[in-house]
Design an enzyme around this catalytic site. Structure first.
Site, PDB file in Angstrom:
ATOM      1  N   GLU A   1     -27.927 -18.113 -17.133  1.00 38.35           N
ATOM      2  CA  GLU A   1     -27.826 -19.550 -17.040  1.00 38.35           C
ATOM      3  C   GLU A   1     -29.139 -20.068 -16.730  1.00 38.35           C
ATOM      4  O   GLU A   1     -29.957 -20.732 -17.434  1.00 38.35           O
ATOM      5  CB  GLU A   1     -26.681 -19.985 -16.125  1.00 38.35           C
ATOM      6  CG  GLU A   1     -26.663 -21.648 -15.972  1.00 38.35           C
ATOM      7  CD  GLU A   1     -25.522 -22.127 -15.057  1.00 38.35           C
ATOM      8  OE1 GLU A   1     -25.165 -23.209 -14.889  1.00 38.35           O
ATOM      9  OE2 GLU A   1     -25.620 -21.236 -13.982  1.00 38.35           O
TER      10      GLU A   1
ATOM     11  N   ASP B   1     -15.802 -27.570  -5.440  1.00 33.07           N
ATOM     12  CA  ASP B   1     -16.556 -28.524  -4.876  1.00 33.07           C
ATOM     13  C   ASP B   1     -17.269 -29.467  -6.156  1.00 33.07           C
ATOM     14  O   ASP B   1     -18.252 -30.557  -5.559  1.00 33.07           O
ATOM     15  CB  ASP B   1     -17.694 -28.076  -4.161  1.00 33.07           C
ATOM     16  CG  ASP B   1     -18.351 -26.728  -4.495  1.00 33.07           C
ATOM     17  OD1 ASP B   1     -17.854 -26.178  -5.413  1.00 33.07           O
ATOM     18  OD2 ASP B   1     -19.325 -26.078  -3.866  1.00 33.07           O
TER      19      ASP B   1
ATOM     20  N   ASP C   1     -16.592 -25.812 -15.762  1.00 27.42           N
ATOM     21  CA  ASP C   1     -17.779 -25.563 -14.852  1.00 27.42           C
ATOM     22  C   ASP C   1     -17.472 -26.556 -13.642  1.00 27.42           C
ATOM     23  O   ASP C   1     -17.193 -25.844 -12.387  1.00 27.42           O
ATOM     24  CB  ASP C   1     -19.262 -25.592 -15.226  1.00 27.42           C
ATOM     25  CG  ASP C   1     -20.286 -24.988 -14.630  1.00 27.42           C
ATOM     26  OD1 ASP C   1     -19.880 -24.365 -13.548  1.00 27.42           O
ATOM     27  OD2 ASP C   1     -21.645 -25.263 -14.826  1.00 27.42           O
TER      28      ASP C   1
END
Length: 356
Positions: free
Chosen positions: A208, A25, A286
């Site tokens: 992260e 997505d 990513d």
């Protein structure tokens, strides 16, 4: 920063690569996002694919949560089977054009049921699209099912059960994603227990949006086989040594880490440190849309900002196949073939130096 010889970029693009950390997505084509939004009467702030690609690239985030907010735009068009299949199909086609031979598409199926699809409908649509792309390109595509840290129980267990139900049918792992700070992985430990009890691999976003204790939580409470990002691992020397000694792969996404303010600049990224120390590291995109890049771009930036030469990039490319969530024999065969192909590519390459 170094400038790059165009021949170097061409070699990197041709080099067989694997992308182990790429969100479905977060990787739509701008043209597809524009078209699907128009079909649904959704208003976007720009009217061309080029402008939308620029607008979707997150350069102004203050943190991970700001970065994640842009997903509301893509998820709005990922609510019917035809769109999900199309997005998954194009996901593989675009990867193949970039020299990617194996890719793990991760996403949270629960985010695509707003218009009435069942979780099975979502999974089957995505798997159909990936299979079409794989058949047309030869690029292998598998799924990692994500649960979201911020969603209350029993969401994580539902996603773990879904992942297990599709184990061997395209799903290769279970993951935990989303806003990391204040949402410890251990709160979802039972879901990870379920996945592991059914012999499904586990990866966890950690280090992260939060510090090394988040990585420790993922490793020791959730038994992660790989760590998504792991950027802040260097802040804990003991844990850093543990990860290196136990050969736990890091799914590193440098450009994304700059965008989410985990590191101030690409040159400050600890990826180079981890390579020197002998950690198992892989380079990944990513989110191709939100970061406005391809895997080739990410490799080239490592050359520009971290001074990685072509041999280092080749080593990291091979490592990415070593770390894939594939059955052992399939993974070893793929890795051996890729290593031979990369060796031949470099042997025949000329003028591939990075020049200042």
């Amino acid at each position: 920063m170094s400038t790059v010889n165009p021949a170097f970029v061409e070699i990197v693009q041709r080099m067989p690569k694997a992308d182990l950390h790429c969100h479905l997505d977060g990787s739509l084509r701008p043209s597809t996002l524009l078209e699907l939004s128009a079909e649904r009467g959704l208003t976007l702030p720009v009217s061309t694919a080029a402008a939308l690609g620029e607008w979707m690239r997150v350069d102004d985030a203050r943190n991970l949560e700001d970065y994640l907010a842009r997903f509301d735009v893509t998820l709005a068009v990922m609510q019917d089977a035809a769109s999900l299949e199309r997005v998954a199909h194009e996901f593989v086609l675009d990867a193949a054009l970039d020299g990617v031979r194996y890719i793990e598409a991760r996403f949270c199926p629960a985010l695509s049921v707003r218009a009435g699809l069942s979780l099975d409908d979502v999974m089957q649509a995505v798997l159909r699209g990936l299979a079409r792309g794989e058949k047309e390109t030869g690029t292998l595509a598998r799924v990692i099912v994500c649960a979201l840290r911020s969603v209350p129980w029993p969401h994580a267990m539902e996603m773990a059960e879904l992942a297990v139900a599709y184990k061997g049918k395209g799903v290769v792992a279970f993951d935990l994603a989303g806003g990391e700070l204040g949402n410890p992985a251990s709160a979802h430990a039972l879901a990870f227990d379920y996945a592991r009890a059914h012999d499904l691999a586990v990866t966890v976003h950690a280090g992260e949006g939060d510090g090394p204790n988040s990585i420790r939580d993922a490793l020791h409470r959730c038994a992660a086989d790989r760590i998504g990002h792991g950027t802040r691992l260097r802040e804990d020397p003991s844990l850093e040594a543990y990860v290196i000694d136990h050969r736990i792969p890091l799914e590193v996404c440098p450009t994304s880490n700059v965008q989410t303010r985990v590191v101030p600049t690409f040159a400050d990224h600890p990826l180079a440190r981890y390579v020197v120390m002998g950690a198992v590291v892989t380079i990944n995109t990513d989110n191709r849309l939100m970061s406005g890049l391809s895997l080739t771009d990410e490799y080239v930036r490592c050359a520009q900002h971290l001074n990685f030469d072509i041999d280092t990039l080749a080593m990291l490319a091979i490592t990415s196949f070593d770390s894939a969530f594939l059955p052992h024999v399939e993974r070893e065969t793929l890795r051996e073939n890729i290593a031979i192909e990369i060796g031949d590519l470099l042997a025949n390459a000329e003028d591939i130096a990075v020049t200042v």
